[in-house]
Design a protein around this motif. Structure first.
Motif, PDB file in Angstrom:
ATOM      1  N   VAL A  94       4.145   6.900   9.664  1.00 13.33           N
ATOM      2  CA  VAL A  94       3.222   5.565   9.318  1.00 13.33           C
ATOM      3  C   VAL A  94       1.894   5.935   8.175  1.00 13.33           C
ATOM      4  N   ALA A  95       2.266   7.401   7.910  1.00 12.64           N
ATOM      5  CA  ALA A  95       1.604   7.127   6.278  1.00 12.64           C
ATOM      6  C   ALA A  95       2.329   5.968   5.153  1.00 12.64           C
ATOM      7  N   PRO A  96       3.223   5.809   5.012  1.00 10.63           N
ATOM      8  CA  PRO A  96       4.021   5.073   3.548  1.00 10.63           C
ATOM      9  C   PRO A  96       3.095   3.200   4.259  1.00 10.63           C
ATOM     10  N   VAL A  97       3.337   3.153   5.621  1.00 10.72           N
ATOM     11  CA  VAL A  97       3.491   1.854   6.173  1.00 10.72           C
ATOM     12  C   VAL A  97       2.199   1.724   5.791  1.00 10.72           C
ATOM     13  N   ASP A  98       1.595   2.914   6.050  1.00  8.94           N
ATOM     14  CA  ASP A  98      -0.244   1.790   6.464  1.00  8.94           C
ATOM     15  C   ASP A  98      -0.513   1.851   4.355  1.00  8.94           C
ATOM     16  N   LYS A  99       0.432   2.149   3.546  1.00  8.00           N
ATOM     17  CA  LYS A  99       0.073   2.000   2.100  1.00  8.00           C
ATOM     18  C   LYS A  99       0.697   1.068   1.604  1.00  8.00           C
ATOM     19  N   PHE A 100       1.239  -0.340   2.655  1.00  8.10           N
ATOM     20  CA  PHE A 100       1.891  -1.180   1.868  1.00  8.10           C
ATOM     21  C   PHE A 100      -0.039  -2.076   2.115  1.00  8.10           C
ATOM     22  N   SER A 101      -1.141  -1.223   1.877  1.00 12.03           N
ATOM     23  CA  SER A 101      -2.556  -1.466   1.434  1.00 12.03           C
ATOM     24  C   SER A 101      -2.194  -2.197   0.789  1.00 12.03           C
ATOM     25  N   LEU A 102      -1.492  -1.320  -0.140  1.00 12.51           N
ATOM     26  CA  LEU A 102      -1.623  -1.363  -1.224  1.00 12.51           C
ATOM     27  C   LEU A 102      -1.514  -2.406  -2.101  1.00 12.51           C
ATOM     28  N   VAL A 103       0.457  -2.791  -1.385  1.00 14.30           N
ATOM     29  CA  VAL A 103       0.825  -3.840  -1.897  1.00 14.30           C
ATOM     30  C   VAL A 103      -0.352  -5.328  -1.611  1.00 14.30           C
ATOM     31  N   LEU A 104      -0.882  -4.844  -0.611  1.00  8.19           N
ATOM     32  CA  LEU A 104      -1.959  -6.283  -0.314  1.00  8.19           C
ATOM     33  C   LEU A 104      -3.034  -5.996  -1.037  1.00  8.19           C
ATOM     34  N   VAL A 105      -4.025  -4.919  -1.950  1.00 12.88           N
ATOM     35  CA  VAL A 105      -4.935  -4.895  -2.052  1.00 12.88           C
ATOM     36  C   VAL A 105      -4.517  -5.964  -4.245  1.00 12.88           C
ATOM     37  N   ALA A 106      -2.857  -5.323  -4.814  1.00 10.17           N
ATOM     38  CA  ALA A 106      -3.358  -6.287  -5.490  1.00 10.17           C
ATOM     39  C   ALA A 106      -2.819  -8.149  -5.458  1.00 10.17           C
ATOM     40  N   VAL A 107      -2.540  -8.277  -4.040  1.00 10.24           N
ATOM     41  CA  VAL A 107      -2.226  -9.771  -3.983  1.00 10.24           C
ATOM     42  C   VAL A 107      -3.549 -10.306  -3.217  1.00 10.24           C
ATOM     43  N   PHE A 108      -4.626  -9.331  -2.862  1.00  6.76           N
ATOM     44  CA  PHE A 108      -5.330  -9.933  -2.025  1.00  6.76           C
ATOM     45  C   PHE A 108      -6.713 -10.158  -3.646  1.00  6.76           C
ATOM     46  N   ALA A 109      -7.044  -9.490  -4.839  1.00  5.45           N
ATOM     47  CA  ALA A 109      -7.625  -9.501  -6.296  1.00  5.45           C
ATOM     48  C   ALA A 109      -6.571  -9.774  -6.423  1.00  5.45           C
ATOM     49  N   PHE A 110      -5.445 -10.421  -6.838  1.00  7.63           N
ATOM     50  CA  PHE A 110      -4.807 -11.220  -7.479  1.00  7.63           C
ATOM     51  C   PHE A 110      -5.889 -12.688  -6.784  1.00  7.63           C
ATOM     52  N   VAL A 111      -5.776 -13.343  -5.649  1.00 10.13           N
ATOM     53  CA  VAL A 111      -6.033 -14.501  -5.029  1.00 10.13           C
ATOM     54  C   VAL A 111      -7.684 -14.615  -5.405  1.00 10.13           C
ATOM     55  N   PHE A 112      -8.266 -13.194  -4.896  1.00  7.96           N
ATOM     56  CA  PHE A 112      -9.775 -14.003  -4.728  1.00  7.96           C
ATOM     57  C   PHE A 112     -10.864 -13.148  -5.462  1.00  7.96           C
ATOM     58  N   LEU A 113     -10.058 -12.123  -6.460  1.00  7.42           N
ATOM     59  CA  LEU A 113     -11.200 -11.476  -7.529  1.00  7.42           C
ATOM     60  C   LEU A 113     -10.500 -11.719  -9.464  1.00  7.42           C
ATOM     61  N   GLY A 114      -9.140 -12.501  -9.339  1.00  4.80           N
ATOM     62  CA  GLY A 114      -9.272 -12.808 -10.534  1.00  4.80           C
ATOM     63  C   GLY A 114      -7.978 -11.975 -10.957  1.00  4.80           C
ATOM     64  N   GLU A 115      -7.690 -10.633 -10.667  1.00  7.25           N
ATOM     65  CA  GLU A 115      -7.387 -10.037 -11.444  1.00  7.25           C
ATOM     66  C   GLU A 115      -5.861 -10.345 -11.257  1.00  7.25           C
ATOM     67  N   ARG A 116      -5.338 -10.226 -12.907  1.00  7.66           N
ATOM     68  CA  ARG A 116      -3.989 -10.538 -13.192  1.00  7.66           C
ATOM     69  C   ARG A 116      -2.894  -9.144 -13.899  1.00  7.66           C
ATOM     70  N   PRO A 117      -2.163  -8.150 -12.766  1.00  4.80           N
ATOM     71  CA  PRO A 117      -1.462  -7.575 -13.020  1.00  4.80           C
ATOM     72  C   PRO A 117      -0.986  -8.128 -14.267  1.00  4.80           C
ATOM     73  N   SER A 118      -0.333  -6.896 -15.364  1.00  7.06           N
ATOM     74  CA  SER A 118       0.953  -7.373 -16.377  1.00  7.06           C
ATOM     75  C   SER A 118       2.124  -6.697 -15.255  1.00  7.06           C
TER      76      SER A 118
END
Length: 146
Positions: free
Chosen positions: A101-125
């Motif tokens: 359960v905990a690792p699947v819950d941490k898929f939020s890490l991936v979603l945060v990166a995608v949402f930050a890219f789309v909504f906040l304009g963050e650009r990971p390297s």
């Protein structure tokens, strides 16, 4: 030269990870034989008391009614998302294994990166995106391990 506090985000993020891990273990034991929604409510009430005492004791209390409207809107949305996350997390913990359960819950890490890219304009390297992809792959491997 960067100040000593420029890396303090990592210290706090690492502590968050430790406490999140403990949350999963303590919750898994604590919800045995208890409805997961009731357990989430009890946990939330305890958090309210602990955080109130912390903010008050640290001298950080101010009138929350004086916060800007935009702050209220986004903190409310964040609270609703947190509550929904907790309800889902506790339900998943009650019926699944914490180590899955905990690792699947941490898929939020991936979603945060995608949402930050789309909504906040963050650009990971490039290496940042590679790390995010590896986390996603790890979640899939852990979720499908049985």
């Amino acid at each position: 030269m960067e100040s000593a506090t420029s890396h303090s985000w990592f210290f706090w993020a690492a502590l968050s990870a430790v406490f999140a891990a403990l949350t999963a273990i303590f919750a898994k034991v604590g919800i045995q034989g208890v409805d997961s929604d009731l357990a989430t409510l009890v946990r939330t009430v305890i958090i309210v008391f602990v955080l109130t005492a912390f903010v008050w004791g640290a001298g950080k209390w101010s009138n929350p009614l004086q916060l800007p409207g935009k702050t209220w809107v986004f903190l409310t949305l964040s609270a609703l998302a947190t509550g929904a996350s907790w309800v889902c997390y506790f339900r998943a913990l009650q019926i699944g294994e914490a180590s899955q359960v905990a690792p699947v819950d941490k898929f939020s890490l991936v979603l945060v990166a995608v949402f930050a890219f789309v909504f906040l304009g963050e650009r990971p390297s490039g290496t940042g995106w590679l790390g995010i992809a590896l986390v996603a792959a790890g979640v899939v491997v852990l979720a499908l391990r049985r």
